[in-house]
Scaffold this motif. Structure first.
Motif, PDB file in Angstrom:
ATOM      1  N   ASN A 144     -25.794   8.604   9.098  1.00  0.00           N
ATOM      2  CA  ASN A 144     -26.996   9.355   8.711  1.00  0.00           C
ATOM      3  C   ASN A 144     -27.082  10.722   9.382  1.00  0.00           C
ATOM      4  OD1 ASN A 144     -27.449   6.951   7.459  1.00  0.00           O
ATOM      5  ND2 ASN A 144     -29.608   6.811   8.001  1.00  0.00           N
TER       6      ASN A 144
ATOM      7  N   LYS B 126     -22.730   9.939   0.933  1.00  0.00           N
ATOM      8  CA  LYS B 126     -22.271  10.736   2.080  1.00  0.00           C
ATOM      9  C   LYS B 126     -20.854  11.256   1.831  1.00  0.00           C
ATOM     10  CE  LYS B 126     -25.216   8.294   5.343  1.00  0.00           C
ATOM     11  NZ  LYS B 126     -25.485   7.002   5.935  1.00  0.00           N
TER      12      LYS B 126
ATOM     13  N   SER C 163     -25.664   5.253   0.878  1.00  0.00           N
ATOM     14  CA  SER C 163     -24.724   5.920   1.791  1.00  0.00           C
ATOM     15  C   SER C 163     -23.395   6.299   1.168  1.00  0.00           C
ATOM     16  CB  SER C 163     -24.453   5.034   2.998  1.00  0.00           C
ATOM     17  OG  SER C 163     -25.438   5.280   3.955  1.00  0.00           O
TER      18      SER C 163
ATOM     19  N   CYS D 173     -29.409  10.034  -1.584  1.00  0.00           N
ATOM     20  CA  CYS D 173     -29.298   8.577  -1.441  1.00  0.00           C
ATOM     21  C   CYS D 173     -29.973   7.859  -2.606  1.00  0.00           C
ATOM     22  CB  CYS D 173     -29.958   8.121  -0.143  1.00  0.00           C
ATOM     23  SG  CYS D 173     -29.014   8.502   1.327  1.00  0.00           S
TER      24      CYS D 173
END
Ligand code: GLU
Length: 327
Positions: free
Chosen positions: A120, A72, A69, A200
């Motif tokens: 997500n 992101k 993550s 990821c």
């Protein structure tokens, strides 16, 4: 109040944090992605990257682990760089969900946008925005090139991790289709999902993550390569997203205790951005119940306290200019 710190003080803080946390045995590896379950539990590393390009490391900072993550953050930045911060706010949003990173409930509750590119749903929406729209390999190149520029060194996918995630990402598939249902995905949903899964699965080291954090802290100028990677005005935007949702439903607790904008990943990495001061990263696989590395949180929290890095504190920590070289 200003507190000036030098390289030596930072190095000592890293070493002290390492010694303080190395016997911490709490948490367990993520097990919903089979590859992550098998990563050695005792790996532990801490890295700091300073605006002058000094990279300071202790422990396993060259081990390549799944960025998960933390990816992101670069992709949200890239979307803001390719469009604008306002467009990302409009199409995705910037609100914390207060719910787990993969929450479907959060999408149902926020019926006008996916809420933030750092969960997500918002991250899959961000992948769908990345240009060139409609061109999977062009989009992938944009994502990898941008992360490479932030890290100042090449990154690549850990194939086994990518396969492991692709075989088990049923929840994320539901998220992608639900976003499509609400008109909140801006390209082919399965293409966006695959890009998200691949990003990821990129392998990074703690040293690379600290450099990514330092580039963000430095207003988009990579302190190692001196390349301007993104517009300086995006630093406060991305730092605010990290501060509001970087640890999912534990974000408030983290911010309350450390005052550090930071982002965690289920691979065990955490990177923290202290705008204008430095980038920090720590890595250790065992996680707490929200999916945040137990040891990495403890180490970064220790360093934040030792160096007065809390961004809400009345004492502002700055790096002292190096002494002029002797004639
Ligand atoms: N690839 C992971 C997932 O989508 C990332 C989760 C995380 O690091 O928080 O479930």
């Amino acid at each position: 109040m200003i507190r000036k710190i030098d390289k030596k003080t930072v190095g000592e803080a890293l070493r002290a944090a390492y010694d303080h946390c190395k016997t911490e045995s709490g948490g367990k590896n993520a097990d919903y992605i089979p590859y992550l379950k098998n990563v050695a539990q005792n790996l532990f590393g801490i890295a700091a990257c300073l605006p002058d390009g000094s990279l300071m490391t202790v422990g396993d900072t060259d081990f390549r682990f799944g960025i998960e993550s933390v990816s992101k953050v670069p992709t949200a930045l890239l979307a803001m760089e390719q469009y604008s911060d306002r467009e990302v706010l409009h199409r995705i949003g910037a609100d914390a969900t207060g719910l787990p990173f993969n929450s479907i409930m959060a999408i149902l509750l926020e019926n006008d946008h996916p809420s933030t590119p750092l969960v997500n749903a918002g991250a899959i929406a961000a992948c769908s925005m990345i240009k060139p729209v409609g061109d999977s390999s062009g989009k992938w190149r944009s994502i990898v090139d941008f992360l490479t520029a932030l890290a100042g060194s090449p990154v690549e996918v850990i194939d086994e991790l990518y396969r492991s995630e692709s075989d088990t990402n049923f929840n994320n598939r539901s998220i992608a289709w639900l976003l499509k249902n609400y008109g909140r995905i801006y390209d082919d949903p399965m293409m966006a999902l695959d890009l998200y899964t691949r990003q990821c699965s990129i392998g990074v080291t703690a040293a690379q993550l600290a450099t990514v954090a330092a580039t963000i802290a430095n207003g988009g100028m990579n302190p190692l390569t001196h390349k301007q990677v993104f517009r300086p005005e995006l630093t406060p935007r991305i730092a605010s997203l990290m501060a509001t949702v970087g640890f999912y439903e534990h974000t408030g607790d983290w911010l309350f205790q450390t005052g550090l904008p930071a982002k965690s990943g289920v691979g065990g990495g955490i990177m923290a951005v202290i705008p204008g001061v430095m980038g920090l990263a720590a890595f250790a696989p065992p996680l707490d119940t929200a999916g945040n590395s137990v040891k990495a949180q403890k180490a970064l929290s220790f360093i934040a306290q030792r160096l007065d890095l809390n961004i809400f504190h009345t004492t502002r920590c700055v790096m002292a200019e190096p002494a002029p070289a002797e004639a």
